[in-house]
Design a protein around this motif. Sequence first.
Motif, PDB file in Angstrom:
ATOM      1  N   UNK A  20       8.335  -2.078  -8.081  1.00  0.00           N
ATOM      2  CA  UNK A  20       8.396  -0.527  -7.956  1.00  0.00           C
ATOM      3  C   UNK A  20       9.668  -0.099  -8.910  1.00  0.00           C
ATOM      4  N   UNK A  21      10.819  -0.864  -8.748  1.00  0.00           N
ATOM      5  CA  UNK A  21      12.087  -0.904  -9.426  1.00  0.00           C
ATOM      6  C   UNK A  21      11.776  -0.978 -10.885  1.00  0.00           C
ATOM      7  N   UNK A  22      10.947  -1.799 -11.555  1.00  0.00           N
ATOM      8  CA  UNK A  22      10.803  -2.072 -12.828  1.00  0.00           C
ATOM      9  C   UNK A  22      10.026  -0.723 -13.276  1.00  0.00           C
ATOM     10  N   UNK A  74      16.234   2.493 -14.434  1.00  0.00           N
ATOM     11  CA  UNK A  74      17.136   3.738 -14.587  1.00  0.00           C
ATOM     12  C   UNK A  74      16.973   5.011 -14.298  1.00  0.00           C
ATOM     13  N   UNK A  75      16.018   5.184 -13.485  1.00  0.00           N
ATOM     14  CA  UNK A  75      15.518   6.243 -12.935  1.00  0.00           C
ATOM     15  C   UNK A  75      15.565   6.659 -11.307  1.00  0.00           C
ATOM     16  N   UNK A  76      16.309   5.631 -10.861  1.00  0.00           N
ATOM     17  CA  UNK A  76      16.463   5.337  -9.387  1.00  0.00           C
ATOM     18  C   UNK A  76      18.056   5.353  -8.941  1.00  0.00           C
ATOM     19  N   UNK A  77      18.605   6.394  -8.323  1.00  0.00           N
ATOM     20  CA  UNK A  77      19.869   6.479  -7.782  1.00  0.00           C
ATOM     21  C   UNK A  77      19.778   6.242  -6.495  1.00  0.00           C
ATOM     22  N   UNK A  78      20.785   5.258  -5.972  1.00  0.00           N
ATOM     23  CA  UNK A  78      20.897   4.968  -4.408  1.00  0.00           C
ATOM     24  C   UNK A  78      22.358   5.189  -3.854  1.00  0.00           C
ATOM     25  N   UNK A  79      22.389   5.554  -2.814  1.00  0.00           N
ATOM     26  CA  UNK A  79      23.777   5.733  -2.201  1.00  0.00           C
ATOM     27  C   UNK A  79      23.938   4.677  -1.098  1.00  0.00           C
ATOM     28  N   UNK A 116       3.429   6.080  -2.989  1.00  0.00           N
ATOM     29  CA  UNK A 116       4.793   6.708  -3.573  1.00  0.00           C
ATOM     30  C   UNK A 116       4.595   6.708  -4.973  1.00  0.00           C
ATOM     31  N   UNK A 117       3.875   5.563  -5.814  1.00  0.00           N
ATOM     32  CA  UNK A 117       3.824   5.640  -7.112  1.00  0.00           C
ATOM     33  C   UNK A 117       2.673   6.850  -7.430  1.00  0.00           C
ATOM     34  N   UNK A 118       1.771   6.823  -6.630  1.00  0.00           N
ATOM     35  CA  UNK A 118       0.762   7.817  -6.896  1.00  0.00           C
ATOM     36  C   UNK A 118       1.364   9.393  -6.888  1.00  0.00           C
ATOM     37  N   UNK A 119       2.179   9.615  -5.874  1.00  0.00           N
ATOM     38  CA  UNK A 119       2.885  10.789  -5.637  1.00  0.00           C
ATOM     39  C   UNK A 119       3.777  11.255  -6.862  1.00  0.00           C
ATOM     40  N   UNK A 120       4.815  10.227  -7.063  1.00  0.00           N
ATOM     41  CA  UNK A 120       5.660  10.268  -8.311  1.00  0.00           C
ATOM     42  C   UNK A 120       5.281  10.599  -9.508  1.00  0.00           C
ATOM     43  N   UNK A 121       4.143   9.879  -9.823  1.00  0.00           N
ATOM     44  CA  UNK A 121       3.568   9.862 -11.152  1.00  0.00           C
ATOM     45  C   UNK A 121       2.569  11.221 -11.295  1.00  0.00           C
ATOM     46  N   UNK A 122       1.916  11.349 -10.149  1.00  0.00           N
ATOM     47  CA  UNK A 122       1.099  12.739 -10.310  1.00  0.00           C
ATOM     48  C   UNK A 122       2.092  13.930 -10.745  1.00  0.00           C
ATOM     49  N   UNK A 123       3.140  13.923 -10.007  1.00  0.00           N
ATOM     50  CA  UNK A 123       4.082  14.823 -10.135  1.00  0.00           C
ATOM     51  C   UNK A 123       4.934  14.921 -11.432  1.00  0.00           C
ATOM     52  N   UNK A 172       1.011  -1.152  -0.073  1.00  0.00           N
ATOM     53  CA  UNK A 172       0.017   0.127   0.244  1.00  0.00           C
ATOM     54  C   UNK A 172       0.792   1.162  -0.042  1.00  0.00           C
ATOM     55  N   UNK A 173       2.085   1.214   0.850  1.00  0.00           N
ATOM     56  CA  UNK A 173       2.907   2.398   0.763  1.00  0.00           C
ATOM     57  C   UNK A 173       3.434   2.643  -0.602  1.00  0.00           C
ATOM     58  N   UNK A 174       3.713   1.855  -1.314  1.00  0.00           N
ATOM     59  CA  UNK A 174       4.587   1.846  -2.394  1.00  0.00           C
ATOM     60  C   UNK A 174       3.526   2.212  -3.635  1.00  0.00           C
TER      61      UNK A 174
END
Length: 290
Positions: free
Chosen positions: A182-184, A188-193, A157-164, A152-154
């Motif tokens: 989620x990664x799929x 290529x649009x997620x950078x992690x440290x 997140x998807x709703x927030x990211x896509x709406x913006x 549900x949380x992801x």
Amino acid sequence: MNPQIVTFLIKCPDKKGIISALTGFFFKEGFNIISAQQYTNSLEGKFFMRIRLTSDDSVAISKNQLENKFSDLAKSYQITWKVDYGSKKQKVAILVSHTSHNLYDLLYRHREGELNCDVRMVISNHQKLKSVADMFGVPFHYAPVTAETKSEQENELTRLLDSHKIDLIVMARYMQILSAGFIDRYQGKIINIHHSFLPAFQGANPYKRAYERGVKLIGATAHYATKDLDEGPIIEQGVERVTHECTPASLKKIGADIETLVLAKAVNFHLNNQVIVDGNKAIVFPETGE
């Protein structure tokens, strides 16, 4: 008025005449080449190029016409490519948990104009860092998560990211493992440290494990997130020499400085179209003074 800058990122099997064909194509279409960086992997027979062009009023070709014509050339050389017209700043979302140093650094650099992007939001599974986002005037979204509510949380997140219409997601020490789905969706649009010089000390508590191992170097790694934890294409890394006198706490403090620099560089490389991903490798072209 500054001329429009067009950037092509190109990869294909290495073949005699490819550079001539590419530069000749852009010359024929009326573009001026302001930089051309190429790399040939002779072991694997692969060619990579980052080419930046300017156009002016004398170039009558439209974006659709340019892409259609280039597609015809691409078929002849089995080229995989993407193009950026520099007409808009990428929209960025920063994901965080408890740790603040990477968030502070990114938001400070963004405010000072050192990151060519639009940071649209900070998302966290904790409320601790809301004050940091507020300090820089960036909207903060609280998205708590448990093992039972991860799906549900992801979705939220998807709703927030896509709406913006977010273009890039930066995991600035977001201490959650993202699902494969989620990664799929944002490949290529997620950078992690990761607070380790990968592939050493993958996963949790790398500084503690580095201390226990008695390492003489510690580091940090920025990479694209993939389904395999901490194994995505590496964009940037940094290291610092340490001694036997260091404690886990002092290693963590030294490491924080490395992390901020490495993550900022990786984000800039991505925003400036300096990265071509090939399998599990990232080909990163150096800055050219732009």
